[in-house]
Design a protein around this motif. Structure first.
Motif, PDB file in Angstrom:
ATOM      1  N   ALA A  44       0.840  -1.197   0.000  1.00 24.20           N
ATOM      2  CA  ALA A  44       0.000   0.000   0.000  1.00 24.20           C
ATOM      3  C   ALA A  44       0.878   1.251   0.000  1.00 24.20           C
ATOM      4  CB  ALA A  44      -0.943  -0.008   1.193  1.00 24.20           C
ATOM      5  N   GLY A 102      -2.240 -13.392   5.199  1.00 25.44           N
ATOM      6  CA  GLY A 102      -0.960 -13.027   4.597  1.00 25.44           C
ATOM      7  C   GLY A 102      -0.122 -14.240   4.214  1.00 25.44           C
ATOM      8  N   THR A 110      -3.082  -4.429  11.116  1.00 30.24           N
ATOM      9  CA  THR A 110      -3.861  -5.008  10.025  1.00 30.24           C
ATOM     10  C   THR A 110      -4.837  -3.987   9.432  1.00 30.24           C
ATOM     11  OG1 THR A 110      -5.368  -6.776   9.387  1.00 30.24           O
ATOM     12  CG2 THR A 110      -5.583  -5.979  11.635  1.00 30.24           C
ATOM     13  N   ALA A 163      -7.656  -4.685   8.481  1.00 30.06           N
ATOM     14  CA  ALA A 163      -9.006  -5.071   8.906  1.00 30.06           C
ATOM     15  C   ALA A 163      -9.576  -4.135   9.965  1.00 30.06           C
ATOM     16  CB  ALA A 163      -8.994  -6.507   9.436  1.00 30.06           C
ATOM     17  N   VAL A 209      -8.160   0.323   8.708  1.00 31.19           N
ATOM     18  CA  VAL A 209      -8.816   0.990   7.572  1.00 31.19           C
ATOM     19  C   VAL A 209     -10.225   1.463   7.964  1.00 31.19           C
ATOM     20  CG1 VAL A 209      -9.719   0.589   5.234  1.00 31.19           C
ATOM     21  CG2 VAL A 209      -7.350  -0.028   5.790  1.00 31.19           C
ATOM     22  N   LEU A 217     -12.181  -9.064   3.701  1.00 27.26           N
ATOM     23  CA  LEU A 217     -10.980  -8.679   2.955  1.00 27.26           C
ATOM     24  C   LEU A 217     -11.015  -9.405   1.609  1.00 27.26           C
ATOM     25  CD1 LEU A 217      -8.082  -8.754   5.608  1.00 27.26           C
ATOM     26  CD2 LEU A 217      -9.726  -6.967   5.130  1.00 27.26           C
ATOM     27  N   MET A 218     -10.380  -8.835   0.615  1.00 21.31           N
ATOM     28  CA  MET A 218     -10.256  -9.455  -0.714  1.00 21.31           C
ATOM     29  C   MET A 218     -11.634  -9.738  -1.324  1.00 21.31           C
ATOM     30  SD  MET A 218      -7.333 -12.289   0.283  1.00 21.31           S
ATOM     31  CE  MET A 218      -8.316 -13.005   1.604  1.00 21.31           C
ATOM     32  N   ILE A 233     -14.276   0.527   1.616  1.00 21.93           N
ATOM     33  CA  ILE A 233     -13.189   1.504   1.799  1.00 21.93           C
ATOM     34  C   ILE A 233     -12.019   1.079   0.932  1.00 21.93           C
ATOM     35  CG2 ILE A 233     -11.716   2.681   3.479  1.00 21.93           C
ATOM     36  CD1 ILE A 233     -13.683   1.257   5.614  1.00 21.93           C
ATOM     37  N   SER A 234     -11.591   1.947   0.034  1.00 23.56           N
ATOM     38  CA  SER A 234     -10.444   1.573  -0.794  1.00 23.56           C
ATOM     39  C   SER A 234      -9.261   2.477  -0.498  1.00 23.56           C
ATOM     40  CB  SER A 234     -10.805   1.573  -2.277  1.00 23.56           C
ATOM     41  OG  SER A 234     -10.893   2.875  -2.750  1.00 23.56           O
ATOM     42  N   PRO A 239      -6.453  -1.747  -3.300  1.00 25.60           N
ATOM     43  CA  PRO A 239      -7.127  -2.668  -2.375  1.00 25.60           C
ATOM     44  C   PRO A 239      -8.334  -2.014  -1.706  1.00 25.60           C
ATOM     45  CG  PRO A 239      -5.143  -1.796  -1.335  1.00 25.60           C
ATOM     46  CD  PRO A 239      -5.155  -1.280  -2.745  1.00 25.60           C
ATOM     47  N   ALA A 240      -9.335  -2.848  -1.465  1.00 24.74           N
ATOM     48  CA  ALA A 240     -10.532  -2.353  -0.804  1.00 24.74           C
ATOM     49  C   ALA A 240     -11.062  -3.406   0.152  1.00 24.74           C
ATOM     50  CB  ALA A 240     -11.594  -2.009  -1.845  1.00 24.74           C
ATOM     51  N   LEU A 241     -11.654  -2.952   1.242  1.00 26.63           N
ATOM     52  CA  LEU A 241     -12.300  -3.897   2.147  1.00 26.63           C
ATOM     53  C   LEU A 241     -13.733  -3.467   2.403  1.00 26.63           C
ATOM     54  CD1 LEU A 241     -12.450  -2.530   5.153  1.00 26.63           C
ATOM     55  CD2 LEU A 241     -10.148  -3.381   5.384  1.00 26.63           C
TER      56      LEU A 241
HETATM   57  N1  SAH Z   1      -2.314  -9.067   5.714  1.00 23.79           N
HETATM   58  C1  SAH Z   1      -3.166  -7.988   5.265  1.00 23.79           C
HETATM   59  C2  SAH Z   1      -4.336  -8.505   4.452  1.00 23.79           C
HETATM   60  C3  SAH Z   1      -3.944  -9.245   3.200  1.00 23.79           C
HETATM   61  S1  SAH Z   1      -5.324  -9.650   2.190  1.00 23.79           S
HETATM   62  C4  SAH Z   1      -3.618  -7.175   6.464  1.00 23.79           C
HETATM   63  O1  SAH Z   1      -3.453  -7.598   7.614  1.00 23.79           O
HETATM   64  O2  SAH Z   1      -4.109  -6.066   6.258  1.00 23.79           O
HETATM   65  C5  SAH Z   1      -5.405  -8.219   1.139  1.00 23.79           C
HETATM   66  C6  SAH Z   1      -6.701  -7.468   1.417  1.00 23.79           C
HETATM   67  O3  SAH Z   1      -6.535  -6.580   2.506  1.00 23.79           O
HETATM   68  C7  SAH Z   1      -7.165  -6.587   0.285  1.00 23.79           C
HETATM   69  O4  SAH Z   1      -7.866  -7.326  -0.691  1.00 23.79           O
HETATM   70  C8  SAH Z   1      -8.075  -5.635   1.010  1.00 23.79           C
HETATM   71  O5  SAH Z   1      -9.330  -6.226   1.295  1.00 23.79           O
HETATM   72  C9  SAH Z   1      -7.368  -5.450   2.334  1.00 23.79           C
HETATM   73  N2  SAH Z   1      -6.523  -4.231   2.350  1.00 23.79           N
HETATM   74  C10 SAH Z   1      -5.186  -4.175   2.545  1.00 23.79           C
HETATM   75  N3  SAH Z   1      -4.754  -2.899   2.565  1.00 23.79           N
HETATM   76  C11 SAH Z   1      -5.843  -2.127   2.393  1.00 23.79           C
HETATM   77  C12 SAH Z   1      -6.058  -0.711   2.321  1.00 23.79           C
HETATM   78  N4  SAH Z   1      -5.060   0.170   2.454  1.00 23.79           N
HETATM   79  N5  SAH Z   1      -7.338  -0.275   2.120  1.00 23.79           N
HETATM   80  C13 SAH Z   1      -8.362  -1.131   2.006  1.00 23.79           C
HETATM   81  N6  SAH Z   1      -8.209  -2.473   2.058  1.00 23.79           N
HETATM   82  C14 SAH Z   1      -6.982  -2.964   2.261  1.00 23.79           C
END
Ligand code: SAH
Length: 244
Positions: free
Chosen positions: A37, A94, A117, A119, A122, A169-170, A196-197, A224-226
């Motif tokens: 990121a 991860g 994280t 999770a 963000v 996530l993902m 949230i992206s 990336p978005a969650l």
């Molecule tokens: N190990 C990472 C997650 C890996 S899976 C962690 O703990 O954050 C990758 C997913 O994380 C992405 O598809 C997205 O859903 C989320 N993600 C990671 N960085 C992000 C960001 N800056 N904004 C929004 N979603 C994010």
């Protein structure tokens, strides 16, 4: 003796890097990294540090996990301080566990450096607390990556009937499927959801909607978005500090 540091890089904002991660990144002989990121993290390294990119784009692996494991191992034979850098926390989706097992089997020393994280952080940057007294007593972090065509889902959809927070996530490419499943188990069509992206970065974008309209509202959302599902999403109105 060499050592591999399976290191969390945090969600994007470079200041969310832990002091421990900062220290090993500064000392690293080689950095093995994913799509990050915040690539500025790589500028912390000392002169002569090598870089190996093993990332994925939009969930597609450029390199299979088995090959990544081997790359880490091979680098541990060549270098003293090997930093395997991963977005967020290395043990939250991860695959850090798999990499650690691969090294353990080969007698290579490793440390795990947890990261902040995405999770939790963000949603926090979007003004959404994952728990809140009187609204949500727990939160779950769930993969959004499971194929909708899978015969038997591993995701315990029926446990998602309460107002506790669910963070996917993902999951952006499966958003339509996720919303449909949540309506199927009994959530109302106007139940709150947020996407949230690029969270915690200057490009952060937050879209709030309902299970019914969120797909329509997030058509051009970058990764990336969650996804956050739950009544806590409504608190954002009062708590959205980062954009303000
Ligand atoms: N190990 C990472 C997650 C890996 S899976 C962690 O703990 O954050 C990758 C997913 O994380 C992405 O598809 C997205 O859903 C989320 N993600 C990671 N960085 C992000 C960001 N800056 N904004 C929004 N979603 C994010």
């Amino acid at each position: 003796m060499s050592k591999v540091y399976l290191t969390g890089a945090g969600p994007g904002d470079i200041e969310l890097l832990t002091l421990k991660a900062f220290k090993v990144i500064k000392e690293a002989d080689v950095i093995i990294y994913d799509r990050l990121a915040n690539p500025e993290i790589l500028e912390i390294t000392k002169d002569g540090c090598e870089f190996v990119y093993v990332g994925k784009e939009d969930g597609r692996h450029i390199m299979p996990q088995d090959d990544i494991n081997e790359v880490i191992y091979q680098n541990s034979l060549k270098h003293k301080i090997v930093v395997r850098l991963k977005g967020g926390d290395p043990f939250v989706f991860g695959r850090g566990g798999e990499e650690a097992i691969y090294l353990e089997k080969r007698g290579i020393e490793f440390d795990i450096i947890p990261g902040i994280t995405s999770a939790i952080s963000v949603p926090a940057y979007a003004g959404i607390p994952v728990t809140h007294r009187g609204i949500s007593v727990s939160f779950r972090v769930v993969t959004g990556h499971e194929s909708p065509n899978k015969k038997i889902s591993q995701i315990p959809w029926n446990n998602f009937k309460t107002d506790d927070t669910i963070i996917f996530l993902m999951g952006l490419h499966n958003l339509a499927h996720i919303s449909k499943k949540l309506i199927e188990i009994g959530k109302s069509c106007d139940y709150p959801i947020a996407v949230i992206s690029k969270g915690t970065t200057p490009q952060q974008k937050v879209v709030v909607g309902t299970l019914e309209n969120i797909v329509e509202r997030t058509k051009d959302t970058p990764t990336p978005a969650l996804i956050v599902v739950g009544k806590v999403v409504e608190l954002r109105e009062q708590l959205k500090w980062f954009e303000n």
